[in-house]
Design a protein around this motif. Structure first.
Motif, PDB file in Angstrom:
ATOM      1  N   GLN A 134      45.379  11.506 -23.217  1.00 53.56           N
ATOM      2  CA  GLN A 134      44.029  11.105 -22.809  1.00 53.56           C
ATOM      3  C   GLN A 134      43.543  11.954 -21.639  1.00 53.56           C
ATOM      4  OE1 GLN A 134      44.976   6.915 -22.318  1.00 53.56           O
ATOM      5  NE2 GLN A 134      43.693   6.378 -24.103  1.00 53.56           N
ATOM      6  N   ARG A 140      41.099   9.511 -27.503  1.00 49.81           N
ATOM      7  CA  ARG A 140      40.019   8.667 -26.995  1.00 49.81           C
ATOM      8  C   ARG A 140      40.544   7.748 -25.892  1.00 49.81           C
ATOM      9  NH1 ARG A 140      37.630   6.043 -32.013  1.00 49.81           N
ATOM     10  NH2 ARG A 140      36.656   4.666 -30.516  1.00 49.81           N
ATOM     11  N   ARG A 141      39.706   7.449 -24.944  1.00 52.25           N
ATOM     12  CA  ARG A 141      40.114   6.701 -23.748  1.00 52.25           C
ATOM     13  C   ARG A 141      40.077   5.176 -23.932  1.00 52.25           C
ATOM     14  NH1 ARG A 141      40.925   9.958 -19.503  1.00 52.25           N
ATOM     15  NH2 ARG A 141      39.980  12.012 -19.532  1.00 52.25           N
ATOM     16  N   ALA A 178      39.779  12.104 -29.410  1.00 50.84           N
ATOM     17  CA  ALA A 178      38.662  11.880 -28.492  1.00 50.84           C
ATOM     18  C   ALA A 178      37.334  12.238 -29.144  1.00 50.84           C
ATOM     19  CB  ALA A 178      38.866  12.680 -27.198  1.00 50.84           C
TER      20      ALA A 178
END
Length: 186
Positions: A134, A140-141, A178
């Protein structure tokens, strides 16, 4: 006396190896006598090391989970954290999907695999890989360790019920990227 301890260690290792093989195919349905036969030892030897089939199952599962944890720890500082994370995620799913016992253990929300030390080590190691990926902008966060576990269980179900459907695991992997998260700032 030393010879007996060495023999006992060898017998325990043979029982664990045979149990892993048997549980991989039949899960907890496999009789202990079959495991003893496969290990080339008597049923008494199995019971001497493991008082119940559940204790043997737990030992086998925890050993495999610990191997996953050790691998995650070894990868924690590897270059290319995104690539390492995705490769590890897919490898865990692939290896676990080959072993019904591991699938069963990972699917248990309150299972011993995720409450025992090996499960904690696995979770921590995987979380470290996730955090690094991340931070590198690859994952993706809005995903955390609990989400990862749920995704692993889902992917294992896909693999178990539709073998050879690696493309569905790739869909999940793509969803973790992400770039797949709208509004996710990497």
């Amino acid at each position: 006396m030393e010879k007996m301890r060495a023999d006992a260690r060898r017998n325990r290792a043979k029982v664990l190896a045979a149990a892993e093989e048997a549980f991989a195919v039949d899960g907890l349905a496999v009789p202990l006598d079959d495991i003893a036969r496969l290990a080339g030892v008597g049923a008494g030897t199995v019971y001497r090391h493991f008082p119940s089939k559940e204790a043997l199952f737990q030992a086998v599962v925890l050993e495999r989970i610990q191997q996953f944890a050790d691998e995650a720890r070894d990868l924690a500082e590897a270059e290319e954290p995104g690539e390492v994370f995705f490769d590890y995620f897919v490898r865990v799913i692939h290896q676990a999907s080959l072993n019904r016992a591991i699938c069963d253990a990972l699917a248990e929300s309150s299972g011993h695999a995720f409450k025992a030390g090996a499960g904690d080590d696995f979770r921590a190691g995987f979380a470290r890989l996730l955090e690094r990926a991340q931070a590198a902008g690859a994952v993706r966060r809005d995903i955390d360790g609990d989400d990862l576990r749920a995704l692993i269980v889902g992917c294992l179900a896909v693999e178990r019920y539709t073998p050879g459907s690696a493309h569905l695991v790739r869909v999940v992997v793509d969803g973790l990227r992400a770039s797949a998260a709208q509004g996710d700032v990497a």
